[in-house]
Write a protein that holds these residues in place. Structure first.
Motif, PDB file in Angstrom:
ATOM      1  N   ALA A 105       0.830  -1.210   0.000  1.00 54.71           N
ATOM      2  CA  ALA A 105       0.000   0.000   0.000  1.00 54.71           C
ATOM      3  C   ALA A 105       0.861   1.255   0.000  1.00 54.71           C
ATOM      4  O   ALA A 105       0.555   2.236  -0.689  1.00 54.71           O
ATOM      5  CB  ALA A 105      -0.926  -0.004   1.212  1.00 54.71           C
ATOM      6  N   PHE A 106       1.952   1.243   0.764  1.00 53.17           N
ATOM      7  CA  PHE A 106       2.867   2.389   0.760  1.00 53.17           C
ATOM      8  C   PHE A 106       3.363   2.652  -0.668  1.00 53.17           C
ATOM      9  O   PHE A 106       3.459   3.804  -1.100  1.00 53.17           O
ATOM     10  CB  PHE A 106       4.069   2.121   1.665  1.00 53.17           C
ATOM     11  CG  PHE A 106       3.747   2.044   3.134  1.00 53.17           C
ATOM     12  CD1 PHE A 106       2.669   2.725   3.672  1.00 53.17           C
ATOM     13  CD2 PHE A 106       4.548   1.287   3.986  1.00 53.17           C
ATOM     14  CE1 PHE A 106       2.373   2.662   5.032  1.00 53.17           C
ATOM     15  CE2 PHE A 106       4.271   1.222   5.352  1.00 53.17           C
ATOM     16  CZ  PHE A 106       3.182   1.904   5.871  1.00 53.17           C
ATOM     17  N   GLY A 107       3.691   1.581  -1.380  1.00 50.54           N
ATOM     18  CA  GLY A 107       4.161   1.732  -2.745  1.00 50.54           C
ATOM     19  C   GLY A 107       3.099   2.297  -3.667  1.00 50.54           C
ATOM     20  O   GLY A 107       3.362   3.198  -4.471  1.00 50.54           O
ATOM     21  N   LEU A 108       1.890   1.778  -3.564  1.00 51.32           N
ATOM     22  CA  LEU A 108       0.797   2.242  -4.415  1.00 51.32           C
ATOM     23  C   LEU A 108       0.532   3.732  -4.238  1.00 51.32           C
ATOM     24  O   LEU A 108       0.400   4.468  -5.215  1.00 51.32           O
ATOM     25  CB  LEU A 108      -0.481   1.454  -4.095  1.00 51.32           C
ATOM     26  CG  LEU A 108      -0.575   0.021  -4.624  1.00 51.32           C
ATOM     27  CD1 LEU A 108      -1.769  -0.686  -3.985  1.00 51.32           C
ATOM     28  CD2 LEU A 108      -0.720   0.022  -6.138  1.00 51.32           C
ATOM     29  N   VAL A 109       0.450   4.168  -2.992  1.00 50.41           N
ATOM     30  CA  VAL A 109       0.160   5.576  -2.729  1.00 50.41           C
ATOM     31  C   VAL A 109       1.325   6.454  -3.162  1.00 50.41           C
ATOM     32  O   VAL A 109       1.129   7.530  -3.741  1.00 50.41           O
ATOM     33  CB  VAL A 109      -0.154   5.798  -1.237  1.00 50.41           C
ATOM     34  CG1 VAL A 109      -0.328   7.284  -0.941  1.00 50.41           C
ATOM     35  CG2 VAL A 109      -1.430   5.041  -0.839  1.00 50.41           C
ATOM     36  N   THR A 110       2.541   6.000  -2.913  1.00 47.85           N
ATOM     37  CA  THR A 110       3.718   6.805  -3.239  1.00 47.85           C
ATOM     38  C   THR A 110       3.881   6.982  -4.738  1.00 47.85           C
ATOM     39  O   THR A 110       4.175   8.089  -5.213  1.00 47.85           O
ATOM     40  CB  THR A 110       4.983   6.156  -2.647  1.00 47.85           C
ATOM     41  OG1 THR A 110       4.831   6.031  -1.227  1.00 47.85           O
ATOM     42  CG2 THR A 110       6.210   7.009  -2.930  1.00 47.85           C
ATOM     43  N   VAL A 111       3.669   5.934  -5.509  1.00 50.96           N
ATOM     44  CA  VAL A 111       3.797   6.077  -6.965  1.00 50.96           C
ATOM     45  C   VAL A 111       2.657   6.930  -7.507  1.00 50.96           C
ATOM     46  O   VAL A 111       2.841   7.693  -8.463  1.00 50.96           O
ATOM     47  CB  VAL A 111       3.841   4.698  -7.657  1.00 50.96           C
ATOM     48  CG1 VAL A 111       2.481   4.025  -7.673  1.00 50.96           C
ATOM     49  CG2 VAL A 111       4.379   4.828  -9.075  1.00 50.96           C
ATOM     50  N   ALA A 112       1.484   6.832  -6.888  1.00 55.16           N
ATOM     51  CA  ALA A 112       0.347   7.647  -7.321  1.00 55.16           C
ATOM     52  C   ALA A 112       0.613   9.128  -7.086  1.00 55.16           C
ATOM     53  O   ALA A 112       0.073   9.987  -7.792  1.00 55.16           O
ATOM     54  CB  ALA A 112      -0.922   7.223  -6.590  1.00 55.16           C
ATOM     55  N   LYS A 113       1.478   9.432  -6.111  1.00 51.49           N
ATOM     56  CA  LYS A 113       1.834  10.822  -5.828  1.00 51.49           C
ATOM     57  C   LYS A 113       3.017  11.293  -6.669  1.00 51.49           C
ATOM     58  O   LYS A 113       3.521  12.395  -6.471  1.00 51.49           O
ATOM     59  CB  LYS A 113       2.141  10.986  -4.341  1.00 51.49           C
ATOM     60  CG  LYS A 113       0.903  10.851  -3.449  1.00 51.49           C
ATOM     61  CD  LYS A 113       1.236  11.151  -1.995  1.00 51.49           C
ATOM     62  CE  LYS A 113      -0.029  11.131  -1.128  1.00 51.49           C
ATOM     63  NZ  LYS A 113       0.261  11.451   0.292  1.00 51.49           N
ATOM     64  N   GLY A 114       3.440  10.446  -7.604  1.00 56.44           N
ATOM     65  CA  GLY A 114       4.488  10.860  -8.526  1.00 56.44           C
ATOM     66  C   GLY A 114       5.900  10.575  -8.093  1.00 56.44           C
ATOM     67  O   GLY A 114       6.841  11.185  -8.610  1.00 56.44           O
ATOM     68  N   ASN A 115       6.070   9.620  -7.143  1.00 56.65           N
ATOM     69  CA  ASN A 115       7.411   9.293  -6.648  1.00 56.65           C
ATOM     70  C   ASN A 115       7.731   7.816  -6.859  1.00 56.65           C
ATOM     71  O   ASN A 115       7.888   7.055  -5.892  1.00 56.65           O
ATOM     72  CB  ASN A 115       7.518   9.643  -5.161  1.00 56.65           C
ATOM     73  CG  ASN A 115       7.263  11.104  -4.895  1.00 56.65           C
ATOM     74  OD1 ASN A 115       7.844  11.969  -5.530  1.00 56.65           O
ATOM     75  ND2 ASN A 115       6.381  11.392  -3.948  1.00 56.65           N
ATOM     76  N   PRO A 116       7.838   7.370  -8.115  1.00 58.57           N
ATOM     77  CA  PRO A 116       8.076   5.948  -8.368  1.00 58.57           C
ATOM     78  C   PRO A 116       9.390   5.428  -7.811  1.00 58.57           C
ATOM     79  O   PRO A 116       9.474   4.270  -7.398  1.00 58.57           O
ATOM     80  CB  PRO A 116       8.024   5.844  -9.897  1.00 58.57           C
ATOM     81  CG  PRO A 116       8.361   7.221 -10.379  1.00 58.57           C
ATOM     82  CD  PRO A 116       7.746   8.136  -9.369  1.00 58.57           C
ATOM     83  N   GLN A 117      10.438   6.275  -7.787  1.00 55.25           N
ATOM     84  CA  GLN A 117      11.721   5.817  -7.277  1.00 55.25           C
ATOM     85  C   GLN A 117      11.612   5.427  -5.802  1.00 55.25           C
ATOM     86  O   GLN A 117      12.123   4.391  -5.380  1.00 55.25           O
ATOM     87  CB  GLN A 117      12.779   6.919  -7.439  1.00 55.25           C
ATOM     88  CG  GLN A 117      14.191   6.491  -7.059  1.00 55.25           C
ATOM     89  CD  GLN A 117      14.749   5.429  -7.986  1.00 55.25           C
ATOM     90  OE1 GLN A 117      14.999   5.685  -9.166  1.00 55.25           O
ATOM     91  NE2 GLN A 117      14.956   4.226  -7.464  1.00 55.25           N
ATOM     92  N   GLU A 118      10.925   6.244  -5.020  1.00 58.51           N
ATOM     93  CA  GLU A 118      10.715   5.917  -3.610  1.00 58.51           C
ATOM     94  C   GLU A 118       9.798   4.708  -3.470  1.00 58.51           C
ATOM     95  O   GLU A 118      10.005   3.852  -2.599  1.00 58.51           O
ATOM     96  CB  GLU A 118      10.104   7.111  -2.875  1.00 58.51           C
ATOM     97  CG  GLU A 118       9.834   6.858  -1.404  1.00 58.51           C
ATOM     98  CD  GLU A 118       9.121   8.004  -0.702  1.00 58.51           C
ATOM     99  OE1 GLU A 118       8.704   7.819   0.447  1.00 58.51           O
ATOM    100  OE2 GLU A 118       8.983   9.093  -1.320  1.00 58.51           O
ATOM    101  N   ALA A 119       8.789   4.637  -4.331  1.00 59.49           N
ATOM    102  CA  ALA A 119       7.816   3.552  -4.236  1.00 59.49           C
ATOM    103  C   ALA A 119       8.463   2.192  -4.462  1.00 59.49           C
ATOM    104  O   ALA A 119       8.040   1.189  -3.868  1.00 59.49           O
ATOM    105  CB  ALA A 119       6.698   3.768  -5.257  1.00 59.49           C
TER     106      ALA A 119
END
Length: 238
Positions: A105-119
């Protein structure tokens, strides 16, 4: 139902839920993955202890409690309440740091916010806990494709292909893996291959099709199967 509502209220009261923040300050760590990964104050640690103690009284195990808050998080996320969802995911993680769904879930939300590298980091942690999950593998691959769109590098697409191969091997019925593989083919300028994988995905789950991408692909090459036709505004089935 009353018991369920009491459980939620008691646990959240113990956690001292609040999202209030000054516009000039940094984002509230409660709505960032893993509470922002910052050291907590003594008061915050005390709040965590109260929350965990409350959950211990309300649930049989912390794993059960963690799954409970994950379910609430998905509900809020589906309603578009991202911050509230993220706080529930954080509580699920606090209860069980090895809950693979929380990291997912952390990954899904983070990539949705435009931060794929962190996700990617969150997805990889989830994958270590759920190594054969086809949907997780395809989500990680999609994250790499998103990263490629931001910073085009061939090795990024190669990583996506590796995870997609694993995803399809784990579940050949995962339509999302085929849709994402279609995009990889598109970026590699293999438009026939892109259409092949798009149709494989479409045959399994039409609802998962990205119509904006469909239009982009149609501009490069008309559908070889003739299933979709293009006009000035959209690509639609014949």
């Amino acid at each position: 139902m009353k018991r369920l509502l009491y459980t939620i209220a008691a646990c959240l009261l113990a956690a001292n839920l609040t999202f209030a923040q000054d516009a000039a300050t940094a984002p509230n760590p409660k709505v960032l993955p893993m509470f922002g990964k910052v050291a907590k104050t003594e008061a915050q640690q005390l709040q965590d202890e109260k929350f965990l103690s409350s959950c211990d009284k309300s649930f049989t195990t912390r794993t059960e409690a963690s799954n409970f808050f994950m379910e609430r998080g998905w509900e809020y996320l589906n309603e578009g309440q991202t911050d509230t969802a993220m706080y529930r995911f954080n509580l699920a993680w606090l209860l069980n740091p090895d809950n693979g769904d929380a990291h997912w879930a952390f990954g899904l939300v983070t990539v949705a916010k435009g931060n794929p590298q962190e996700a990617i980091g969150y997805y990889e942690k989830a994958l270590a806990l759920k190594p054969k999950n086809s949907l997780l593998l395809s989500d990680l691959a999609t994250c790499y494709v998103t990263l490629y769109e931001q910073k085009p590098k061939k090795k990024t697409l190669s990583k996506a292909v590796s995870y997609l191969d694993q995803s399809i091997a784990a579940d050949a019925q995962n339509a999302y893996a085929y849709f994402t593989m279609s995009k990889v083919k598109y970026f590699n300028k293999d438009y026939n291959g892109a259409w092949t994988y798009l149709h494989k995905g479409r045959e399994l789950n039409m609802a998962g099709l990205d119509y904006n991408y469909l239009l982009q692909l149609t501009e490069k090459l008309k559908d070889p199967q003739g299933f979709y036709k293009s006009d000035e505004t959209a690509a639609q089935p014949e």
